[in-house]
Scaffold this motif. Structure first.
Motif, mmCIF file in Angstrom:
data_model
loop_
_atom_site.group_PDB
_atom_site.id
_atom_site.type_symbol
_atom_site.label_atom_id
_atom_site.label_comp_id
_atom_site.label_asym_id
_atom_site.label_seq_id
_atom_site.Cartn_x
_atom_site.Cartn_y
_atom_site.Cartn_z
ATOM 1 N N TRP A 188 53.448 45.685 64.241
ATOM 2 C CA TRP A 188 54.841 45.873 64.587
ATOM 3 C C TRP A 188 55.312 44.664 65.367
ATOM 4 C CZ3 TRP A 188 56.144 46.866 69.846
ATOM 5 C CH2 TRP A 188 55.065 47.065 70.677
ATOM 6 N N GLY A 189 56.606 44.531 65.453
ATOM 7 C CA GLY A 189 57.187 43.379 66.133
ATOM 8 C C GLY A 189 57.704 42.365 65.132
ATOM 9 N N ARG A 190 58.009 41.213 65.643
ATOM 10 C CA ARG A 190 58.578 40.163 64.803
ATOM 11 C C ARG A 190 57.516 39.645 63.822
ATOM 12 N NH1 ARG A 190 63.066 36.419 66.465
ATOM 13 N NH2 ARG A 190 63.168 34.935 64.778
ATOM 14 N N MET B 11 54.387 53.598 64.653
ATOM 15 C CA MET B 11 53.799 52.556 63.841
ATOM 16 C C MET B 11 52.433 52.146 64.370
ATOM 17 S SD MET B 11 56.705 49.895 62.752
ATOM 18 C CE MET B 11 56.182 48.897 61.417
ATOM 19 N N GLU B 12 52.338 51.935 65.648
ATOM 20 C CA GLU B 12 51.080 51.478 66.226
ATOM 21 C C GLU B 12 49.986 52.518 66.028
ATOM 22 O OE1 GLU B 12 49.486 49.458 70.360
ATOM 23 O OE2 GLU B 12 51.424 50.437 70.319
ATOM 24 N N ALA B 13 50.331 53.787 66.149
ATOM 25 C CA ALA B 13 49.354 54.851 65.974
ATOM 26 C C ALA B 13 48.816 54.879 64.543
ATOM 27 C CB ALA B 13 49.970 56.195 66.324
#
Length: 59
Positions: free
Chosen positions: A8-10, A1-3
């Protein structure tokens, strides 16, 4: 996702739309407690959104 450049995350709370509503209600003179009751969120969430400043309110 980050790429992929996605967040991302809450998920943040309140949403951008809610931040705008919080700022507008505060400008109308409503108290933090009244805003929290109207939006059904904790007072601390409203206070945190207001402390973040107007640059975070995008609505």
């Amino acid at each position: 996702m980050e790429a992929e450049g996605k967040a991302w995350g809450r998920p943040s709370r309140p949403s951008d739309a809610d931040r705008g509503r919080i700022a507008a209600m505060k400008q109308m003179g409503r108290s933090i407690r009244a805003i929290a009751v109207a939006l059904k969120v904790p007072r601390s969430t409203v206070a945190r959104a207001l402390a973040a400043g107007p640059e975070s309110a995008v609505a």
